[in-house]
Scaffold this active site. Structure first.
Site, PDB file in Angstrom:
ATOM      1  CG  ASN A 167      13.013   9.675 -21.316  1.00 57.23           C
ATOM      2  OD1 ASN A 167      11.837  10.020 -21.266  1.00 57.23           O
ATOM      3  ND2 ASN A 167      13.766   9.549 -20.227  1.00 57.23           N
ATOM      4  CG  ASP A 237      18.012   3.963 -17.597  1.00 58.59           C
ATOM      5  OD1 ASP A 237      17.620   3.822 -16.420  1.00 58.59           O
ATOM      6  OD2 ASP A 237      17.336   3.637 -18.586  1.00 58.59           O
ATOM      7  CB  ILE A 264      14.512   6.972  -7.895  1.00 50.39           C
ATOM      8  CG1 ILE A 264      15.350   8.022  -8.630  1.00 50.39           C
ATOM      9  CG2 ILE A 264      13.598   7.622  -6.869  1.00 50.39           C
ATOM     10  CD1 ILE A 264      14.557   9.023  -9.427  1.00 50.39           C
TER      11      ILE A 264
HETATM   12  O1  C5P Z   1      15.383  -0.478 -15.315  1.00 47.40           O
HETATM   13  P1  C5P Z   1      14.305   0.404 -15.778  1.00 47.40           P
HETATM   14  O2  C5P Z   1      14.742   1.826 -15.998  1.00 47.40           O
HETATM   15  O3  C5P Z   1      13.519  -0.121 -16.933  1.00 47.40           O
HETATM   16  O4  C5P Z   1      13.276   0.410 -14.519  1.00 47.40           O
HETATM   17  C1  C5P Z   1      12.112   1.109 -14.624  1.00 47.40           C
HETATM   18  C2  C5P Z   1      11.549   1.458 -13.268  1.00 47.40           C
HETATM   19  O5  C5P Z   1      12.573   1.916 -12.387  1.00 47.40           O
HETATM   20  C3  C5P Z   1      10.564   2.602 -13.398  1.00 47.40           C
HETATM   21  O6  C5P Z   1       9.572   2.454 -12.415  1.00 47.40           O
HETATM   22  C4  C5P Z   1      11.458   3.820 -13.149  1.00 47.40           C
HETATM   23  O7  C5P Z   1      10.711   4.921 -12.710  1.00 47.40           O
HETATM   24  C5  C5P Z   1      12.431   3.303 -12.100  1.00 47.40           C
HETATM   25  N1  C5P Z   1      13.755   3.926 -12.158  1.00 47.40           N
HETATM   26  C6  C5P Z   1      14.275   4.521 -11.030  1.00 47.40           C
HETATM   27  N2  C5P Z   1      15.520   5.121 -11.061  1.00 47.40           N
HETATM   28  C7  C5P Z   1      16.263   5.079 -12.184  1.00 47.40           C
HETATM   29  C8  C5P Z   1      15.755   4.441 -13.337  1.00 47.40           C
HETATM   30  C9  C5P Z   1      14.510   3.879 -13.298  1.00 47.40           C
HETATM   31  O8  C5P Z   1      13.609   4.548  -9.995  1.00 47.40           O
HETATM   32  N3  C5P Z   1      17.450   5.668 -12.182  1.00 47.40           N
END
Ligand code: C5P
Length: 354
Positions: A167, A237, A264
């Site tokens: 991204n 994602d 995470i």
């Molecule tokens: O759902 P979204 O990706 O928008 O959520 C964003 C938050 O979740 C951010 O703080 C991102 O670092 C964290 N995140 C995560 N693990 C993922 C995707 C996003 O910890 N696989």
């Protein structure tokens, strides 16, 4: 300016560049060596030659600079600059160690092309890095004792050895947070996906590529008794369901099957002994409600919402425009530098945790 400095640049040039008076001699104003240091918060010697370093280490006071050093009682920074063989010299090293033992902060030197035409470590640190050191020594240490793990940048999810999904994240927001937290006295671990940014000094750095590598690094770093986790990384994602060991041969149209990556934040927020967790929600549109829901679902303590389609916010720019959402309310901030946004996030953390 020392006499040697004046062989390279005239006082007039520096006077014009700084729009300020330039002092060159111990005797042009009899008490300057006392009055100038008394007014200063920080003293920076840049570039610092081997000769000046030796004089400062030994207390020799034979010009305005070296006498100022002796009467100065604030924070002191030196940016050495010399030929690489001189920098490796034992006497120079001993003098630098002596200055470090006095609490003088050294910035650089860097490796690269030197004035003498040789290559090696001896170039003066970049002015931006010297400025960062000044800011760091002048910042009150209100985060001393905190162990903060910060993620930054994108991740890469490979479909074969040469192709990946990623991204537009540059890492700028996460790196700004890491620098701000470090400047405020926290012990910082920066876990970064691929980024063109320079690795900041004075913190532990872990470079990762994929979401699963980032997850492993975060879990490990948090287990080292982290008090705060800030997830500024734009974790991918989706990840290709299968990764080919060899470059996929182009045969025409192709459909790519994707699976979701492990979340995470959730793997840390579900732990019994967990740090204070700050997440980010980058949205295309004004959806602070969606960000607040995300904070609740992922069991975060605070979430920073930004609309990446707004001018001056989001990817690869030096500014941001965010809304901080936490259990106690919402704080909408105007457009500011990412370093200022970082400070505002850390201020709010101190405020709500108190
Ligand atoms: O759902 P979204 O990706 O928008 O959520 C964003 C938050 O979740 C951010 O703080 C991102 O670092 C964290 N995140 C995560 N693990 C993922 C995707 C996003 O910890 N696989």
């Amino acid at each position: 300016m020392t006499e040697a400095a004046r062989q390279f640049v005239t006082p007039l040039s520096l006077q014009v560049a700084s729009q300020d008076r330039v002092y060159t001699s111990l005797f042009e104003e009899p008490m300057a060596h006392i009055s100038l240091p008394a007014k200063a918060d920080v003293m920076v010697v840049a570039p610092a030659t081997a000769n000046t370093i030796a004089k400062l280490a030994l207390g020799i006071a034979d010009d305005l600079l070296s006498t100022c050093f002796l009467s100065f009682q604030g924070k002191m920074i030196i940016a050495p600059s010399m030929n690489w063989k001189m920098y490796e010299n034992r006497t120079v090293r001993k003098n630098l160690d002596t200055l470090a033992s006095f609490g003088v902060l050294q910035v650089g030197p860097e490796a690269g092309a030197l004035a003498c035409g040789e290559e090696g470590t001896g170039r003066m640190a970049e002015p931006a890095d010297i400025l960062e050191a000044i800011r760091s020594v002048l910042t009150p240490k209100d985060l001393a004792g905190e162990k903060i793990v910060i993620t930054a940048g994108p991740t890469r999810e490979y479909l074969d050895p040469v192709r990946f999904i990623s991204n537009r994240s540059s890492g700028k927001m996460g790196y700004a947070l890491a620098r701000a937290a470090r400047d405020r006295g926290a012990e910082v671990t920066l876990i970064s996906g691929p980024s063109c940014l320079k690795k900041p000094d004075g913190l532990a750095f872990v470079g990762v590529e994929t979401a699963s590598e980032m997850r492993k690094a975060v879990v490990e770093a948090v287990a080292g008794r982290a008090t705060v986790l800030i997830m500024a990384a734009a974790v991918a994602d989706f990840s290709p369901k299968t990764k080919s060991a060899k470059k996929i041969v182009k045969t025409g149209e192709m459909a790519l099957a994707l699976s979701t990556t492990p979340d995470i934040v959730s793997s840390v927020s579900s732990q019994a002994e967990r740090p204070f967790i700050i997440g980010f929600a980058a949205e295309t549109g004004r959806h602070p409600g969606r960000a607040a829901a995300k904070m609740k679902n992922k069991k975060m303590d605070m979430i920073v919402f930004n609309d990446v389609t707004e001018p001056g916010a989001g990817f690869d720019v030096d500014t941001n425009r965010v809304e901080i959402i936490d259990g106690k309310g919402r704080t909408k901030l105007g457009i500011m530098s990412k370093y200022e946004v970082a400070d505002a996030i850390l201020d709010r953390f101190i405020e709500i945790r108190a």
